[in-house]
Design a protein around this motif. Structure first.
Motif, PDB file in Angstrom:
ATOM      1  N   ALA A 135      56.429 -22.600  46.149  1.00 27.92           N
ATOM      2  CA  ALA A 135      57.433 -23.483  45.559  1.00 27.92           C
ATOM      3  C   ALA A 135      58.829 -22.886  45.680  1.00 27.92           C
ATOM      4  O   ALA A 135      59.005 -21.678  45.838  1.00 27.92           O
ATOM      5  N   SER A 136      59.820 -23.745  45.576  1.00 28.79           N
ATOM      6  CA  SER A 136      61.210 -23.327  45.686  1.00 28.79           C
ATOM      7  C   SER A 136      61.654 -22.621  44.410  1.00 28.79           C
ATOM      8  O   SER A 136      61.416 -23.111  43.304  1.00 28.79           O
ATOM      9  N   ASP A 137      62.302 -21.458  44.567  1.00 24.78           N
ATOM     10  CA  ASP A 137      62.839 -20.794  43.381  1.00 24.78           C
ATOM     11  C   ASP A 137      64.256 -21.257  43.071  1.00 24.78           C
ATOM     12  O   ASP A 137      64.752 -21.059  41.965  1.00 24.78           O
ATOM     13  N   SER A 138      64.909 -21.911  44.042  1.00 27.24           N
ATOM     14  CA  SER A 138      66.254 -22.447  43.795  1.00 27.24           C
ATOM     15  C   SER A 138      66.202 -23.812  43.125  1.00 27.24           C
ATOM     16  O   SER A 138      67.168 -24.245  42.503  1.00 27.24           O
ATOM     17  N   ASP A 139      65.064 -24.507  43.264  1.00 31.53           N
ATOM     18  CA  ASP A 139      64.923 -25.831  42.660  1.00 31.53           C
ATOM     19  C   ASP A 139      63.532 -25.948  42.032  1.00 31.53           C
ATOM     20  O   ASP A 139      62.694 -26.736  42.484  1.00 31.53           O
ATOM     21  N   PRO A 140      63.271 -25.185  40.974  1.00 30.47           N
ATOM     22  CA  PRO A 140      61.932 -25.209  40.362  1.00 30.47           C
ATOM     23  C   PRO A 140      61.658 -26.538  39.674  1.00 30.47           C
ATOM     24  O   PRO A 140      62.570 -27.197  39.174  1.00 30.47           O
ATOM     25  N   LYS A 141      60.376 -26.911  39.658  1.00 27.11           N
ATOM     26  CA  LYS A 141      59.962 -28.138  38.996  1.00 27.11           C
ATOM     27  C   LYS A 141      59.363 -27.787  37.639  1.00 27.11           C
ATOM     28  O   LYS A 141      58.444 -26.984  37.556  1.00 27.11           O
ATOM     29  N   ARG A 142      59.885 -28.411  36.603  1.00 28.49           N
ATOM     30  CA  ARG A 142      59.424 -28.165  35.246  1.00 28.49           C
ATOM     31  C   ARG A 142      59.243 -29.505  34.548  1.00 28.49           C
ATOM     32  O   ARG A 142      60.200 -30.235  34.327  1.00 28.49           O
ATOM     33  N   ILE A 143      58.004 -29.813  34.247  1.00 26.11           N
ATOM     34  CA  ILE A 143      57.652 -31.124  33.706  1.00 26.11           C
ATOM     35  C   ILE A 143      57.188 -30.980  32.268  1.00 26.11           C
ATOM     36  O   ILE A 143      56.159 -30.348  31.992  1.00 26.11           O
ATOM     37  N   SER A 144      57.950 -31.546  31.356  1.00 29.15           N
ATOM     38  CA  SER A 144      57.573 -31.521  29.947  1.00 29.15           C
ATOM     39  C   SER A 144      56.594 -32.657  29.663  1.00 29.15           C
ATOM     40  O   SER A 144      56.842 -33.803  30.028  1.00 29.15           O
ATOM     41  N   LEU A 145      55.486 -32.329  29.024  1.00 32.30           N
ATOM     42  CA  LEU A 145      54.499 -33.322  28.655  1.00 32.30           C
ATOM     43  C   LEU A 145      54.850 -33.915  27.298  1.00 32.30           C
ATOM     44  O   LEU A 145      55.675 -33.360  26.565  1.00 32.30           O
ATOM     45  N   PRO A 146      54.270 -35.040  26.938  1.00 32.98           N
ATOM     46  CA  PRO A 146      54.601 -35.666  25.652  1.00 32.98           C
ATOM     47  C   PRO A 146      54.327 -34.707  24.494  1.00 32.98           C
ATOM     48  O   PRO A 146      53.485 -33.813  24.597  1.00 32.98           O
ATOM     49  N   PRO A 147      55.038 -34.884  23.374  1.00 33.28           N
ATOM     50  CA  PRO A 147      54.793 -34.036  22.198  1.00 33.28           C
ATOM     51  C   PRO A 147      53.327 -34.114  21.776  1.00 33.28           C
ATOM     52  O   PRO A 147      52.728 -35.195  21.771  1.00 33.28           O
ATOM     53  N   LEU A 148      52.760 -32.975  21.446  1.00 29.57           N
ATOM     54  CA  LEU A 148      51.354 -32.925  21.054  1.00 29.57           C
ATOM     55  C   LEU A 148      51.133 -33.615  19.715  1.00 29.57           C
ATOM     56  O   LEU A 148      51.979 -33.550  18.825  1.00 29.57           O
ATOM     57  N   VAL A 149      50.022 -34.278  19.612  1.00 38.96           N
ATOM     58  CA  VAL A 149      49.599 -34.913  18.363  1.00 38.96           C
ATOM     59  C   VAL A 149      48.311 -34.237  17.917  1.00 38.96           C
ATOM     60  O   VAL A 149      47.324 -34.227  18.649  1.00 38.96           O
ATOM     61  N   THR A 150      48.325 -33.645  16.740  1.00 36.85           N
ATOM     62  CA  THR A 150      47.168 -32.898  16.250  1.00 36.85           C
ATOM     63  C   THR A 150      46.251 -33.800  15.443  1.00 36.85           C
ATOM     64  O   THR A 150      46.679 -34.445  14.476  1.00 36.85           O
ATOM     65  N   LEU A 151      44.994 -33.869  15.870  1.00 31.25           N
ATOM     66  CA  LEU A 151      44.023 -34.651  15.129  1.00 31.25           C
ATOM     67  C   LEU A 151      43.720 -33.981  13.789  1.00 31.25           C
ATOM     68  O   LEU A 151      43.907 -32.771  13.617  1.00 31.25           O
ATOM     69  N   ARG A 152      43.248 -34.760  12.849  1.00 28.35           N
ATOM     70  CA  ARG A 152      42.929 -34.235  11.531  1.00 28.35           C
ATOM     71  C   ARG A 152      41.845 -33.162  11.637  1.00 28.35           C
ATOM     72  O   ARG A 152      40.861 -33.334  12.366  1.00 28.35           O
ATOM     73  N   HIS A 153      42.046 -32.072  10.929  1.00 25.27           N
ATOM     74  CA  HIS A 153      41.143 -30.929  10.913  1.00 25.27           C
ATOM     75  C   HIS A 153      41.040 -30.252  12.283  1.00 25.27           C
ATOM     76  O   HIS A 153      40.057 -29.579  12.573  1.00 25.27           O
ATOM     77  N   CYS A 154      42.064 -30.430  13.115  1.00 23.89           N
ATOM     78  CA  CYS A 154      42.138 -29.766  14.414  1.00 23.89           C
ATOM     79  C   CYS A 154      43.426 -28.955  14.467  1.00 23.89           C
ATOM     80  O   CYS A 154      44.227 -28.957  13.532  1.00 23.89           O
ATOM     81  N   GLN A 155      43.634 -28.236  15.577  1.00 27.38           N
ATOM     82  CA  GLN A 155      44.862 -27.484  15.770  1.00 27.38           C
ATOM     83  C   GLN A 155      45.275 -27.574  17.237  1.00 27.38           C
ATOM     84  O   GLN A 155      44.439 -27.742  18.120  1.00 27.38           O
ATOM     85  N   THR A 156      46.584 -27.476  17.492  1.00 27.35           N
ATOM     86  CA  THR A 156      47.111 -27.528  18.854  1.00 27.35           C
ATOM     87  C   THR A 156      48.036 -26.342  19.144  1.00 27.35           C
ATOM     88  O   THR A 156      48.898 -26.424  20.012  1.00 27.35           O
ATOM     89  N   GLU A 157      47.845 -25.254  18.401  1.00 29.01           N
ATOM     90  CA  GLU A 157      48.661 -24.061  18.622  1.00 29.01           C
ATOM     91  C   GLU A 157      47.970 -23.064  19.553  1.00 29.01           C
ATOM     92  O   GLU A 157      48.638 -22.290  20.240  1.00 29.01           O
ATOM     93  N   ILE A 158      46.637 -23.056  19.565  1.00 30.21           N
ATOM     94  CA  ILE A 158      45.887 -22.165  20.439  1.00 30.21           C
ATOM     95  C   ILE A 158      45.213 -23.016  21.503  1.00 30.21           C
ATOM     96  O   ILE A 158      44.339 -23.819  21.217  1.00 30.21           O
ATOM     97  N   VAL A 159      45.663 -22.841  22.752  1.00 31.33           N
ATOM     98  CA  VAL A 159      45.154 -23.624  23.869  1.00 31.33           C
ATOM     99  C   VAL A 159      44.135 -22.785  24.635  1.00 31.33           C
ATOM    100  O   VAL A 159      44.426 -21.659  25.049  1.00 31.33           O
ATOM    101  N   THR A 160      42.942 -23.329  24.832  1.00 30.33           N
ATOM    102  CA  THR A 160      41.923 -22.610  25.591  1.00 30.33           C
ATOM    103  C   THR A 160      42.291 -22.565  27.068  1.00 30.33           C
ATOM    104  O   THR A 160      42.279 -21.509  27.692  1.00 30.33           O
ATOM    105  N   ASN A 161      42.621 -23.714  27.646  1.00 30.06           N
ATOM    106  CA  ASN A 161      43.096 -23.759  29.029  1.00 30.06           C
ATOM    107  C   ASN A 161      43.588 -25.162  29.363  1.00 30.06           C
ATOM    108  O   ASN A 161      43.472 -26.091  28.559  1.00 30.06           O
ATOM    109  N   VAL A 162      44.154 -25.288  30.558  1.00 30.22           N
ATOM    110  CA  VAL A 162      44.682 -26.560  31.046  1.00 30.22           C
ATOM    111  C   VAL A 162      44.088 -26.821  32.427  1.00 30.22           C
ATOM    112  O   VAL A 162      43.953 -25.901  33.237  1.00 30.22           O
TER     113      VAL A 162
END
Length: 389
Positions: A135-162
């Motif tokens: 990838a280009s280091d002069s024009d890097p691509k950075r894509i922000s995903l929608p804000p996370l929504v945490t289900l009840r009795h769940c957590q979104t701070e520790i991500v196992t993987n993507v």
């Protein structure tokens, strides 16, 4: 049949050459540019080069040991060293007059897929190609995903993987899956306008600490349950909230001595599901690790054993020591397979393992392993990437 691994030897970590694969052609058949393929690689660090950037130290897993001096890739140092205890981050924060805690909390890397690294900042996931050597280091691509929504009795701070369904999140039909520690599994399509997360609550606790991968063969995201006896598959159109479950039946298990059984039973076990795009085969790997030493109050784990099983559609998991021409790459990135014959110098029938504190190579034929115990700040194998010149 022994699964115990030989004493580790020192691995050679030098830069092999890029591979010239083909030529790109125009519609009239004329050659327009040379196509280079960067072989499977990982980032071993970066040398500061000013303005918060660093020149990446890129190592290729090919077996060849010549250098390619024309590949110069720069990336933000905070992507390579985003640990509050890292000396570079400490010195950088002092120079910039910023608080170390603020920098550490600002962004952390949490996984990788198809050469895109996933970061988490202020509760928002972002995909970046900064660490992709192609990838280009002069024009890097950075894509922000929608804000996370945490289900009840769940957590979104520790991500196992993507994991991603396509090589690029910019593709309209690409689906990104984020697996969180616990019951929550979330999907989104970043290439579509007004994208938002589809959140799934997983009921079976055997999936809570497992990793997600995308199966191109089944066109579904799949998760192996803890212990490796169950696979859950999710199709957003057919069974969004009720996964398709498959029980595994193990066959051709190796005969182990009492000493071998005691060793493996004392290890921490993890399961990894990987699919070969070239052959259509699916493999389940059981990885056995044990504490090698404690450094600075942190346990350093070392691979003590590995079992590879070939899966079929009926749920049979057949133990094998021969995966043919393939090499498998396991790290904190989405796992992948590569035909060894497609990369000059690569030796087939091996499994490459990269973790926070271990770099290992397993030779399946004799179950031997070579390991290096060290600190790896970017423990992600990057699948082969195409580079046009």
């Amino acid at each position: 049949m022994s699964l115990l691994l030989n004493q580790p030897s020192q691995l050679c970590l030098r830069k092999p050459v890029l591979v010239v694969r083909a030529s790109a052609h125009t519609s009239n058949g004329s050659s327009s540019s040379s196509l280079l393929q960067i072989p499977p690689c990982f980032i071993a660090g970066a040398d500061p080069c000013g303005a918060g950037l660093g020149k990446l130290k890129i190592f290729y897993a090919t077996g060849e040991h010549s250098s390619y001096d024309h590949l110069v890739k720069k990336a933000p140092m905070e992507l390579v060293y985003n640990d509050i205890n890292n000396p570079w981050l400490a010195s950088f924060s002092e120079e910039e007059g910023e608080n170390r805690d603020d920098i550490s909390d600002a962004m952390v890397t949490i996984g990788s897929s198809h050469g895109w690294v996933a970061t988490l900042k202020n509760g928002t996931l972002r995909l970046q190609d900064d660490l992709n050597p192609a990838a280009s280091d002069s024009d890097p691509k950075r894509i922000s995903l929608p804000p996370l929504v945490t289900l009840r009795h769940c957590q979104t701070e520790i991500v196992t993987n993507v994991a991603m369904s396509s090589p690029s999140p910019e593709e309209e039909d690409c689906v990104v899956a984020a697996k969180f520690l616990g019951p929550q599994l979330s999907f989104c399509r970043p290439g579509q306008s007004n994208s938002e997360w589809t959140n799934v609550r997983i009921e079976n606790p055997c999936f809570f600490s497992s990793r997600v991968m995308f199966s191109k063969k089944h066109d579904m995201f799949r998760i192996t349950g803890s212990g490796g006896h169950l696979i859950g598959s999710w199709d957003l159109d057919k069974h969004k909230h009720t996964p398709k479950l498959q029980k595994l039946r193990y066959q051709n298990l190796p005969e182990l001595s009492k000493t071998e059984r005691q060793l493996l039973s004392s290890c921490t076990t993890s399961e990894h599901l990987v699919e070969s795009q070239s052959t259509g085969e699916t493999f389940l790997l059981k990885l056995y690790k044990k504490t090698e030493k404690i450094m600075g109050g942190v346990a350093k784990m070392k691979t003590e054993g590995l079992m590879v099983f070939k899966l079929d559609e009926e749920g049979n998991a057949v133990y094998t020591k021969d995966i043919g021409d393939l090499c498998i790459f396991i790290s904190k990135s989405e796992p992948f397979c590569v035909p060894a014959s497609s990369v000059p110098g690569m030796i087939p029938n091996r499994v490459h393992i990269l973790d926070d504190n271990e770099f290992s190579l397993v030779k399946l034929t004799d179950s031997s392993i070579d390991s290096i115990i060290n600190r790896f700040t970017v423990p992600y194998y990057i699948s082969p990437q195409k580079l046009y010149k």
